[in-house]
Design a protein around this motif. Structure first.
Motif, PDB file in Angstrom:
ATOM      1  N   GLN A  69      -9.252  -7.848 -11.320  1.00  0.00           N
ATOM      2  CA  GLN A  69     -10.592  -7.499 -10.852  1.00  0.00           C
ATOM      3  C   GLN A  69     -11.448  -8.742 -10.651  1.00  0.00           C
ATOM      4  O   GLN A  69     -11.322  -9.734 -11.366  1.00  0.00           O
ATOM      5  CB  GLN A  69     -11.285  -6.561 -11.845  1.00  0.00           C
ATOM      6  CG  GLN A  69     -10.600  -5.217 -12.001  1.00  0.00           C
ATOM      7  CD  GLN A  69     -11.378  -4.277 -12.920  1.00  0.00           C
ATOM      8  OE1 GLN A  69     -12.180  -4.712 -13.738  1.00  0.00           O
ATOM      9  NE2 GLN A  69     -11.128  -2.982 -12.776  1.00  0.00           N
ATOM     10  N   ALA A  98      -5.318  -3.391 -11.975  1.00  0.00           N
ATOM     11  CA  ALA A  98      -5.202  -4.523 -11.054  1.00  0.00           C
ATOM     12  C   ALA A  98      -6.160  -5.631 -11.476  1.00  0.00           C
ATOM     13  O   ALA A  98      -7.090  -5.409 -12.271  1.00  0.00           O
ATOM     14  CB  ALA A  98      -5.508  -4.074  -9.625  1.00  0.00           C
ATOM     15  N   ARG A 119      -8.540  -1.986  -3.994  1.00  0.00           N
ATOM     16  CA  ARG A 119      -9.270  -0.905  -4.664  1.00  0.00           C
ATOM     17  C   ARG A 119      -9.346   0.340  -3.801  1.00  0.00           C
ATOM     18  O   ARG A 119      -9.325   1.467  -4.293  1.00  0.00           O
ATOM     19  CB  ARG A 119     -10.681  -1.369  -5.035  1.00  0.00           C
ATOM     20  CG  ARG A 119     -11.432  -0.373  -5.926  1.00  0.00           C
ATOM     21  CD  ARG A 119     -12.732  -0.972  -6.435  1.00  0.00           C
ATOM     22  NE  ARG A 119     -13.396  -0.063  -7.367  1.00  0.00           N
ATOM     23  CZ  ARG A 119     -14.281   0.858  -7.009  1.00  0.00           C
ATOM     24  NH1 ARG A 119     -14.626   0.987  -5.718  1.00  0.00           N
ATOM     25  NH2 ARG A 119     -14.832   1.654  -7.900  1.00  0.00           N
ATOM     26  N   LEU A 132       2.587   1.698  -3.449  1.00  0.00           N
ATOM     27  CA  LEU A 132       1.673   2.247  -4.456  1.00  0.00           C
ATOM     28  C   LEU A 132       1.611   3.767  -4.353  1.00  0.00           C
ATOM     29  O   LEU A 132       1.630   4.472  -5.368  1.00  0.00           O
ATOM     30  CB  LEU A 132       0.276   1.641  -4.294  1.00  0.00           C
ATOM     31  CG  LEU A 132       0.101   0.207  -4.790  1.00  0.00           C
ATOM     32  CD1 LEU A 132      -1.247  -0.354  -4.332  1.00  0.00           C
ATOM     33  CD2 LEU A 132       0.212   0.141  -6.311  1.00  0.00           C
ATOM     34  N   ALA A 146       3.058   6.316  -7.344  1.00  0.00           N
ATOM     35  CA  ALA A 146       2.111   7.196  -8.033  1.00  0.00           C
ATOM     36  C   ALA A 146       2.772   8.502  -8.464  1.00  0.00           C
ATOM     37  O   ALA A 146       2.287   9.175  -9.376  1.00  0.00           O
ATOM     38  CB  ALA A 146       0.915   7.485  -7.129  1.00  0.00           C
ATOM     39  N   ARG A 200      -5.942   7.003  -8.506  1.00  0.00           N
ATOM     40  CA  ARG A 200      -6.468   7.327  -9.848  1.00  0.00           C
ATOM     41  C   ARG A 200      -7.035   8.737  -9.871  1.00  0.00           C
ATOM     42  O   ARG A 200      -6.855   9.479 -10.852  1.00  0.00           O
ATOM     43  CB  ARG A 200      -7.550   6.319 -10.243  1.00  0.00           C
ATOM     44  CG  ARG A 200      -7.040   4.918 -10.546  1.00  0.00           C
ATOM     45  CD  ARG A 200      -8.160   4.051 -11.116  1.00  0.00           C
ATOM     46  NE  ARG A 200      -7.718   2.682 -11.326  1.00  0.00           N
ATOM     47  CZ  ARG A 200      -8.142   1.635 -10.636  1.00  0.00           C
ATOM     48  NH1 ARG A 200      -9.055   1.798  -9.676  1.00  0.00           N
ATOM     49  NH2 ARG A 200      -7.690   0.421 -10.884  1.00  0.00           N
ATOM     50  N   ASN A 211      -6.203   2.051  -4.720  1.00  0.00           N
ATOM     51  CA  ASN A 211      -6.117   2.410  -6.138  1.00  0.00           C
ATOM     52  C   ASN A 211      -7.026   3.566  -6.512  1.00  0.00           C
ATOM     53  O   ASN A 211      -6.652   4.430  -7.328  1.00  0.00           O
ATOM     54  CB  ASN A 211      -6.469   1.199  -7.003  1.00  0.00           C
ATOM     55  CG  ASN A 211      -5.484   0.057  -6.852  1.00  0.00           C
ATOM     56  OD1 ASN A 211      -4.384   0.254  -6.314  1.00  0.00           O
ATOM     57  ND2 ASN A 211      -5.857  -1.130  -7.300  1.00  0.00           N
ATOM     58  N   ILE A 265       1.210   0.067 -11.897  1.00  0.00           N
ATOM     59  CA  ILE A 265       0.969   1.489 -11.666  1.00  0.00           C
ATOM     60  C   ILE A 265       1.960   2.325 -12.463  1.00  0.00           C
ATOM     61  O   ILE A 265       3.140   2.003 -12.545  1.00  0.00           O
ATOM     62  CB  ILE A 265       1.055   1.830 -10.160  1.00  0.00           C
ATOM     63  CG1 ILE A 265       0.739   3.312  -9.926  1.00  0.00           C
ATOM     64  CG2 ILE A 265       2.403   1.445  -9.562  1.00  0.00           C
ATOM     65  CD1 ILE A 265       0.481   3.666  -8.480  1.00  0.00           C
ATOM     66  N   ARG A 300       0.818  -1.211   0.000  1.00  0.00           N
ATOM     67  CA  ARG A 300       0.000   0.000   0.000  1.00  0.00           C
ATOM     68  C   ARG A 300       0.855   1.265   0.000  1.00  0.00           C
ATOM     69  O   ARG A 300       0.571   2.221  -0.731  1.00  0.00           O
ATOM     70  CB  ARG A 300      -0.946  -0.032   1.191  1.00  0.00           C
ATOM     71  CG  ARG A 300      -1.907  -1.223   1.094  1.00  0.00           C
ATOM     72  CD  ARG A 300      -2.832  -1.349   2.293  1.00  0.00           C
ATOM     73  NE  ARG A 300      -3.450  -2.672   2.276  1.00  0.00           N
ATOM     74  CZ  ARG A 300      -3.003  -3.717   2.956  1.00  0.00           C
ATOM     75  NH1 ARG A 300      -1.947  -3.583   3.735  1.00  0.00           N
ATOM     76  NH2 ARG A 300      -3.602  -4.891   2.861  1.00  0.00           N
ATOM     77  N   VAL A 314      -3.622   3.041 -12.774  1.00  0.00           N
ATOM     78  CA  VAL A 314      -3.498   1.843 -11.935  1.00  0.00           C
ATOM     79  C   VAL A 314      -4.379   0.743 -12.517  1.00  0.00           C
ATOM     80  O   VAL A 314      -5.583   0.937 -12.715  1.00  0.00           O
ATOM     81  CB  VAL A 314      -3.919   2.116 -10.476  1.00  0.00           C
ATOM     82  CG1 VAL A 314      -3.545   0.922  -9.603  1.00  0.00           C
ATOM     83  CG2 VAL A 314      -3.279   3.388  -9.946  1.00  0.00           C
ATOM     84  N   VAL A 372      -0.644  -5.621  -9.334  1.00  0.00           N
ATOM     85  CA  VAL A 372      -1.019  -4.255  -9.686  1.00  0.00           C
ATOM     86  C   VAL A 372       0.069  -3.654 -10.577  1.00  0.00           C
ATOM     87  O   VAL A 372       1.254  -3.813 -10.297  1.00  0.00           O
ATOM     88  CB  VAL A 372      -1.182  -3.375  -8.426  1.00  0.00           C
ATOM     89  CG1 VAL A 372      -1.624  -1.969  -8.813  1.00  0.00           C
ATOM     90  CG2 VAL A 372      -2.166  -3.990  -7.450  1.00  0.00           C
ATOM     91  N   GLU A 431     -10.690  -5.133  -6.451  1.00  0.00           N
ATOM     92  CA  GLU A 431      -9.403  -5.272  -7.123  1.00  0.00           C
ATOM     93  C   GLU A 431      -8.384  -5.916  -6.199  1.00  0.00           C
ATOM     94  O   GLU A 431      -8.405  -5.689  -4.982  1.00  0.00           O
ATOM     95  CB  GLU A 431      -8.906  -3.901  -7.588  1.00  0.00           C
ATOM     96  CG  GLU A 431      -9.825  -3.249  -8.603  1.00  0.00           C
ATOM     97  CD  GLU A 431      -9.350  -1.858  -9.018  1.00  0.00           C
ATOM     98  OE1 GLU A 431      -8.390  -1.341  -8.415  1.00  0.00           O
ATOM     99  OE2 GLU A 431      -9.943  -1.290  -9.949  1.00  0.00           O
TER     100      GLU A 431
END
Length: 420
Positions: free
Chosen positions: A147, A145, A130, A106, A110, A137, A133, A162, A103, A143, A160, A156
């Motif tokens: 689903q 992932a 999600r 990510l 970004a 976004r 994410n 990104i 987490r 992003v 992933v 999600e």
């Protein structure tokens, strides 16, 4: 399958120190990598999760050296790359089962305009992302992932991919109380234009905010909104000491509270107010304890001290939904305490336990019922509650960890108090 036996114990006496808090350690590593300057991190726990963060940062071009290395902790030096200094990895980053690495990574990625694929282990690949994410976004990151449609709702999961860059600050209200989602947004906000604001409905751990201040980020909190100004280089504080892990201490706190005649001292443990939910609940249950605050070198950003705990007669308690986010990791061991407390205990709105390393509602209720505990799970329209009627004694039983360390440790403590 490996197993071992736990027997009823005699009173617990003495003192204990714990490895550094891994929640704080992850944040120290990420911000050291994104800062200007060299940072030396003391008492870094060398558990698998923290190792995955180190491996991920090295894959992104960060130089991390071990100054001292013991079997389970060490001192590392991180050569900061600045906010724009990370480089594209040569291959996908495999983070195994470290949810915190996933987490926070990510959020960091970004801010960079190159694609990175993050692959997780089998357990973490079943945990939803999600919630992370979506706000990334909204800030401008791309992003993608895996689903799945779960009961008519899109979710999600890892892996992933990104690709960030060109982020803009947003105002985002957290739909679930999650310090890691909050942290991912704030880390992305470091490379976003304008201000990033995160609103919390319920307060969560503030380790990221404290660490950002230590690195001279422009961050402030007012009421329940955290505001971060982006595009400002972080400056290393030079040295950081990771305090002892309060979540690890929680098992010893409850054990000392329940085993008659016990008295223990927990040394140099983190005393961050957003981590002391367990203590506040146990105090309402009748726990006898004393806090002695201290200020060791390089620990200025987090309160640290000693905790003296004595056995006592615990009583049932009602824990409101708003209190749950500040003791989410300690709920399994609190369920053990409630099982042996006098009267009824109610834990409101505990659904987040189902998306941890395992479904901890299931793991703890199944195990404790085998030991004779009286536990009910009550489903309301928008929440789940746990209701436990305390007993004088638990009985010995064969229980399972469900692959989760907090379930395992909680059941060890239950075993110390079981007959048979």
């Amino acid at each position: 399958m490996d197993f071992f036996c736990i027997s009823r114990t005699t009173p617990l006496k003495g003192q204990v120190r714990f490895l550094g808090d891994k929640s704080i350690a992850h944040r120290a590593l990420f911000l050291s990598a994104l800062s200007k300057g060299v940072t030396k991190i003391f008492n870094l726990p060398l558990n698998n999760d923290c190792k995955e963060t180190i491996f991920a940062l090295r894959a992104l071009g960060v130089k991390i050296h071990f100054e001292q290395k013991k079997r389970d902790s060490g001192c590392v030096t991180v050569l900061g790359q600045g906010l724009s200094g990370l480089t594209k990895p040569r291959s996908p980053i495999f983070i195994k089962e470290s949810g915190t690495t996933l987490r926070l990574l990510l959020g960091v990625l970004a801010g960079f305009n190159f694609p990175v694929k993050i692959i997780a282990g089998p357990s973490l690949s079943r945990r939803p992302v999600r919630r992370v994410n979506l706000p990334l976004r909204l800030m401008g990151a791309k992003v993608v992932a895996r689903q799945e449609n779960i009961d008519g709702r899109l979710e999600e999961y890892p892996p992933v991919v990104i690709e960030g860059g060109g982020l803009k600050g947003i105002f985002y209200t957290l739909p679930v109380a999650s310090a890691q989602v909050k942290s991912a947004i704030l880390l992305a906000g470091l490379n976003a234009s304008g201000k990033t604001r995160v609103r919390e409905i319920y307060p969560t751990r503030d380790h990221t905010e404290r660490m950002l201040k230590a690195f001279q980020a422009r961050i402030s909190s007012r009421a329940n909104v955290i505001t971060l100004e982006g595009k400002k280089e972080l400056v290393s504080p030079g040295q950081i000491k990771i305090p002892g892990d309060f979540s690890s201490a929680s098992f010893f706190i409850v054990a000392a509270a329940l085993v008659a005649g016990s008295k223990i001292a927990i040394k140099d443990v983190g005393l961050n107010p957003t981590r002391l939910g367990l203590l506040r609940v146990l105090e309402k249950m009748g726990l006898r304890f004393k806090v002695i605050r201290s200020c060791p070198p390089f620990s200025f950003y987090e309160p640290i001290g000693d905790l003296i705990v004595e056995a006592g007669n615990l009583k049932g308690v009602r824990v409101r939904r708003a209190e749950i986010p500040l003791l989410i990791d300690e709920l399994p061991i609190l369920m053990v305490a409630a099982s042996l407390a006098e009267g009824r205990s109610v834990f409101e709105g505990v659904g987040e336990l189902r998306v941890k390393e395992t479904d901890r509602i299931k793991s703890m209720s199944e195990n404790l019922r085998k030991m004779g505990a009286k536990i009910k799970i009550i489903n309301h329209a928008r929440r789940q509650d746990i209701v436990i009627d305390g007993l004088r004694h638990l009985k010995g039983a064969r229980v399972k960890s469900f692959g989760d360390h907090r379930t395992a440790m909680s059941m060890v403590v239950a075993g110390l108090l079981a007959d048979g």
